[in-house]
Design an enzyme around this catalytic site. Structure first.
Site, short mmCIF file in Angstrom:
data_model
loop_
_atom_site.label_atom_id
_atom_site.label_comp_id
_atom_site.label_asym_id
_atom_site.label_seq_id
_atom_site.Cartn_x
_atom_site.Cartn_y
_atom_site.Cartn_z
N ARG A 195 -7.96 5.20 -12.74
CA ARG A 195 -7.36 7.00 -12.23
C ARG A 195 -8.60 7.63 -12.37
O ARG A 195 -9.02 8.35 -11.72
CB ARG A 195 -6.98 6.51 -13.77
CG ARG A 195 -4.98 6.01 -13.41
CD ARG A 195 -4.53 5.57 -14.28
NE ARG A 195 -3.23 4.95 -14.30
CZ ARG A 195 -3.14 4.49 -14.08
NH1 ARG A 195 -3.91 3.51 -13.42
NH2 ARG A 195 -1.56 3.86 -13.49
N HIS A 368 -3.63 -0.55 1.95
CA HIS A 368 -1.59 -1.15 1.12
C HIS A 368 -1.02 -1.63 2.09
O HIS A 368 -1.20 -0.93 3.12
CB HIS A 368 -1.20 0.50 1.06
CG HIS A 368 0.17 0.94 0.49
ND1 HIS A 368 -0.14 0.53 -0.98
CD2 HIS A 368 1.20 1.44 0.70
CE1 HIS A 368 1.29 0.70 -0.96
NE2 HIS A 368 2.12 1.07 0.15
N ALA A 369 -0.38 -2.33 1.71
CA ALA A 369 0.85 -2.45 2.98
C ALA A 369 1.66 -1.94 3.37
O ALA A 369 2.26 -1.06 3.36
CB ALA A 369 1.56 -3.94 2.57
N HIS A 388 9.20 -8.56 3.32
CA HIS A 388 10.03 -6.44 3.28
C HIS A 388 9.68 -6.10 4.95
O HIS A 388 10.25 -5.12 4.49
CB HIS A 388 9.16 -5.95 1.69
CG HIS A 388 9.35 -4.88 1.80
ND1 HIS A 388 10.19 -3.64 0.99
CD2 HIS A 388 9.21 -3.74 1.87
CE1 HIS A 388 10.44 -3.02 1.42
NE2 HIS A 388 9.40 -2.21 2.08
N GLU A 389 7.99 -6.22 4.53
CA GLU A 389 7.72 -5.48 5.76
C GLU A 389 8.45 -5.72 7.34
O GLU A 389 8.20 -4.97 8.02
CB GLU A 389 5.96 -5.42 5.43
CG GLU A 389 4.76 -5.09 4.58
CD GLU A 389 5.61 -3.71 4.40
OE1 GLU A 389 6.02 -2.66 4.99
OE2 GLU A 389 5.17 -2.97 2.73
N HIS A 392 11.39 -3.64 8.00
CA HIS A 392 10.83 -2.67 9.03
C HIS A 392 10.74 -2.89 10.24
O HIS A 392 11.39 -2.10 11.33
CB HIS A 392 10.26 -1.95 8.51
CG HIS A 392 9.66 -1.18 6.99
ND1 HIS A 392 10.89 -0.28 6.83
CD2 HIS A 392 8.95 -1.09 5.81
CE1 HIS A 392 10.47 0.01 5.06
NE2 HIS A 392 9.17 -1.38 4.92
N GLU A 416 14.13 0.41 3.02
CA GLU A 416 13.64 0.26 2.16
C GLU A 416 14.33 -1.21 2.17
O GLU A 416 13.62 -2.36 2.06
CB GLU A 416 12.91 0.31 1.18
CG GLU A 416 12.12 1.49 1.01
CD GLU A 416 11.09 1.10 2.57
OE1 GLU A 416 10.23 -0.15 1.92
OE2 GLU A 416 10.21 1.91 3.51
N ARG A 496 7.39 9.39 -17.31
CA ARG A 496 6.88 8.09 -17.65
C ARG A 496 7.06 7.46 -18.94
O ARG A 496 7.85 6.25 -19.56
CB ARG A 496 4.87 7.15 -17.39
CG ARG A 496 4.53 8.20 -16.35
CD ARG A 496 4.78 6.83 -15.81
NE ARG A 496 3.09 6.16 -15.69
CZ ARG A 496 2.61 4.89 -15.36
NH1 ARG A 496 3.83 4.32 -14.41
NH2 ARG A 496 2.03 4.03 -15.79
N HIS A 520 1.69 6.37 -2.76
CA HIS A 520 2.41 7.52 -2.21
C HIS A 520 2.01 8.96 -2.76
O HIS A 520 2.96 9.63 -1.69
CB HIS A 520 4.14 6.56 -2.56
CG HIS A 520 4.01 4.81 -2.09
ND1 HIS A 520 4.01 4.43 -2.81
CD2 HIS A 520 5.26 4.99 -1.05
CE1 HIS A 520 4.20 3.41 -2.38
NE2 HIS A 520 4.74 3.93 -0.91
N TYR A 530 12.26 3.12 -2.48
CA TYR A 530 12.49 2.02 -2.44
C TYR A 530 13.48 1.50 -3.71
O TYR A 530 13.70 0.59 -4.49
CB TYR A 530 11.01 1.75 -3.60
CG TYR A 530 10.35 1.91 -2.43
CD1 TYR A 530 9.73 1.00 -1.61
CD2 TYR A 530 9.62 3.02 -2.69
CE1 TYR A 530 8.85 1.15 -0.18
CE2 TYR A 530 8.86 3.38 -1.11
CZ TYR A 530 7.82 2.10 -0.40
OH TYR A 530 7.08 2.13 0.43
ZN LIG Z 1 8.65 -0.61 2.77
#
Ligand SMILES: [Zn+2]
Ligand SMILES: *[C@@H]1O[C@H](CO)[C@@H](O)[C@H](O)[C@H]1NC(C)=O
Ligand SMILES: *[C@@H]1O[C@H](CO)[C@@H](O)[C@H](O)[C@H]1NC(C)=O
Ligand SMILES: CC(=O)N[C@H]1CO[C@H](CO)[C@@H](O)[C@@H]1O
Length: 604
Positions: A195, A368-369, A388-389, A392, A416, A496, A520, A530
């Site tokens: 962070r 980042h995938a 997952h990818e 797409h 997604e 959060r 993101h 998502y």
């Molecule tokens: Zn995705």
């Protein structure tokens, strides 16, 4: 073409052939027939009401858009797989050039809509999608915005923590520490360190991003500002969305709270054993660094601590993977095999040759995938990510014959959910046995193993729900001005705590910008997508088979998303029923593990 697919769909459905289910014959259910009818309606309707006079213009505009999108995507890929100033400049130039073309198409589309008030059907839908744009009118601002985007991305991509002459990047070093370490100091160091090297550098840029995009949305005629265009882009309308999500979350919350209570109980006793002086927060929240993930978004990495039946050994899928599928490419092959086995597409030679599937060591890249780039490691997480990818890409391929404005998911959630739905079918114990990642024999404690397995799923899917919801909820409020820049951190942690019940392990201040620690946010890319989880396991009682599934994917964004959703799930509203059903056995078990007063936290 559609008619052909439909015909094949009918053929397969009436035969009840389900390739994913040991070719077991099944009869057609009412549900299947219903969905088929809807599909028929959609296809017929499409051919009826297109305004012929606008067709040449639409064709030309679609082609223009296609060309610039292709070029932009290519430049983005070049930049993300080789981050340097030259590529940033090229990406920027492509963006500026694209904006010029888009501006012309947009103003023409807006003019046509004004001049042809009677236009309806497909032509109207196309025009409306083309008219949707919030690019700044001033080209200096376009370029300034581009620069903000690439600066934000580059801060995230290049962020590293240094210690004792060693460099820790997000992938793989920090994510491994978060996953595997059970050392409180080390976890806190990684959590805070990440962070420190991301958020503070981003905060002012992000503020500017919000200001410029909001102003230009208003300039473009969207009185609701960036929030309006942001939602229109993802859902095609802003109507009733807030309520739909609120209701959905209300339905899901009891399940999440039960999981939260159990996980907290186990973590508390685990860390108290290990560190006798350690004090857990007394407000009922879980410290965010103990959940096995940098963002506490998925908790599957702490399965060892929270396994329902700790003495029942979990099959070691990671080791089996390394043994049977030693190369990253093998995992992609495995995913491709699954997609083709249910009637979807093979990857193209260009995919195999052009994609970045491991981290190169001679340049900076964005790890980042995404569909055609990731820094693959051989493990179960990546196996899921790859499915997952690739989902797409399957969707891209399915709607490739649509006009450019429709080459998109029915809404962003569909995009997604496709790969996740597939991954869910792949990650079942049954399928893992088939591909020899777990031993193919029945054990004496099937029930315990099922429960452990379902827990692992819940840790990644159920635990994710509030996180998937809050990121965009926070952004909607930031865009609308409800959250002011001076409250970025405060509002972030309020959410959060409120939704997830997790708290920061060290105190935060407005110098921090913890939203920026998540990809993101700097990438300015939607997240609520998502949150959609259909949980319609392929070829189960939900009954869709390959061809119907393909037909749905082929529609792209050409129909309002509730139509497409109805085809896929039989319902016009996103609902929580199937996910609740899926996890019911685990939830029943969990109810006996925690008492009523152990559930929940303050500010909830
Ligand atoms: Zn995705
Ligand atoms: C593979 O990619 C490289 C560069 O990315 C290109 O030069 C080459 O022609 C490609 N080969 C094939 C068979 O597509
Ligand atoms: C964005 O624009 C809308 C509409 O003018 C306005 O109400 C809102 O306060 C603006 N948001 C920000 C962050 O300034
Ligand atoms: C959870 C947390 O640490 N929140 C802090 C965020 O920043 C504000 C100041 O704006 C502090 O008061 C909060 O304690």
């Amino acid at each position: 073409m559609k008619q052909l697919v439909l015909f094949l769909g009918l053929l397969f459905l009436t035969q009840g052939l389900c390739q994913n289910d040991n070719n077991k014959k099944k009869s057609v259910s009412n549900n299947q027939l219903k969905r088929l009818l809807i599909l028929l309606q959609i296809v017929v309707e499409e051919n009826e009401n297109s305004d012929q006079s606008l067709i040449p213009w639409l064709k030309d505009a679609n082609e223009k858009l296609r060309k610039i999108h292709e070029n932009e995507a290519y430049m983005e890929f070049q930049y993300e797989t080789d981050i340097n100033d030259e590529n940033a400049q090229k990406l920027n130039d492509a963006g500026v050039k694209a904006a010029e073309v888009i501006k012309i198409v947009v103003s023409e589309a807006r003019r046509l809509l004004r001049d042809n008030p009677d236009v309806d059907g497909d032509a109207k839908r196309q025009l409306q999608r083309m008219a949707l744009d919030d690019t700044p009118l001033d080209s200096n601002l376009v370029s300034q915005l581009q620069k903000i985007h690439s600066d934000l991305e580059s801060i995230y991509a290049k962020a590293v923590i240094k210690k004792d002459g060693k460099t820790f990047r997000m992938e793989p070093e920090l994510s491994q520490i978060m996953a595997k370490s059970r050392d409180l100091d080390e976890l806190k160091w990684a959590w805070q360190g990440w962070r420190d090297v991301t958020g503070p550098q981003m905060k002012n840029l992000y503020k500017e991003l919000v200001r410029i995009t909001n102003t230009s949305a208003v300039e473009n005629g969207y009185t609701g500002g960036r929030k309006e265009t942001w939602l229109l882009n993802q859902f095609g309308s802003t109507e009733n969305l807030k309520n739909q999500f609120q209701n959905l979350w209300r339905e899901l919350k009891p399940m999440y709270q039960l999981l939260h209570a159990f996980v907290r109980k186990r973590l508390k006793s685990f860390y108290r054993n290990k560190y006798p002086g350690y004090i857990f927060p007394d407000d009922g929240t879980i410290p965010a660094h103990l959940l096995g993930n940098m963002w506490a978004q998925q908790w599957n990495n702490i399965l060892d601590v929270v396994k329902p039946f700790p003495n029942v050994k979990t099959p070691d899928v990671d080791t089996a993977l390394k043994h049977r599928y030693p190369k990253p490419k093998d995992l992609f092959q495995l995913a491709e095999d699954f997609y083709t086995s249910i009637g979807l597409y093979k990857m193209t030679p260009k995919f195999w040759n052009g994609s970045m599937i491991v981290r190169p060591d001679d340049r900076e890249v964005q790890c980042h995938a995404s569909a055609i780039k990731m820094c693959t490691e051989i493990n179960k997480d990546y196996l899921e990510t790859i499915h997952h990818e690739m989902g797409h890409i399957e969707y891209f391929m399915a709607y490739r014959n649509q006009p450019e404005v429709y080459r998109d998911g029915a809404n962003c959630g569909f995009h997604e959910a496709i790969g996740d739905t597939i991954a869910l079918s792949v990650m079942t114990r049954k399928h893992l046995k088939t591909i020899k990642l777990i031993p193919n024999k029945k054990s004496f404690n099937e029930h315990e193993m099922d429960m452990n397995f379902l827990m692992e799923e819940a840790l990644s899917k159920v635990a994710f729900l509030p996180y998937g919801y809050l990121i965009d909820k926070w952004r909607w409020d930031v865009f609308s001005g409800r959250i002011k820049p001076e409250d970025y951190n405060k509002s972030w942690w309020n959410m959060r705590i409120h939704y997830q019940g997790v708290s920061p392990p060290v105190s935060r201040s407005e110098q921090d910008f913890d939203p920026g620690a998540k990809f993101h946010i700097p990438a300015d890319s939607p997240y609520i997508c998502y949150f959609f989880q259909f949980y319609e396991t392929l070829c189960k009682e939900s009954g869709h088979s390959g061809p119907l599934h393909t037909a749905m994917l082929e529609l792209g964004a050409s129909k309002p998303w509730p139509d497409t959703l109805e085809m896929f799930t039989g319902s016009r509203e996103i609902n929580a029923k199937s996910i609740i059903q899926y996890f019911r056995p685990l939830m029943t078990w969990l109810k006996n593990q925690v008492s009523e007063n152990e559930i929940g936290w303050q500010d909830n």
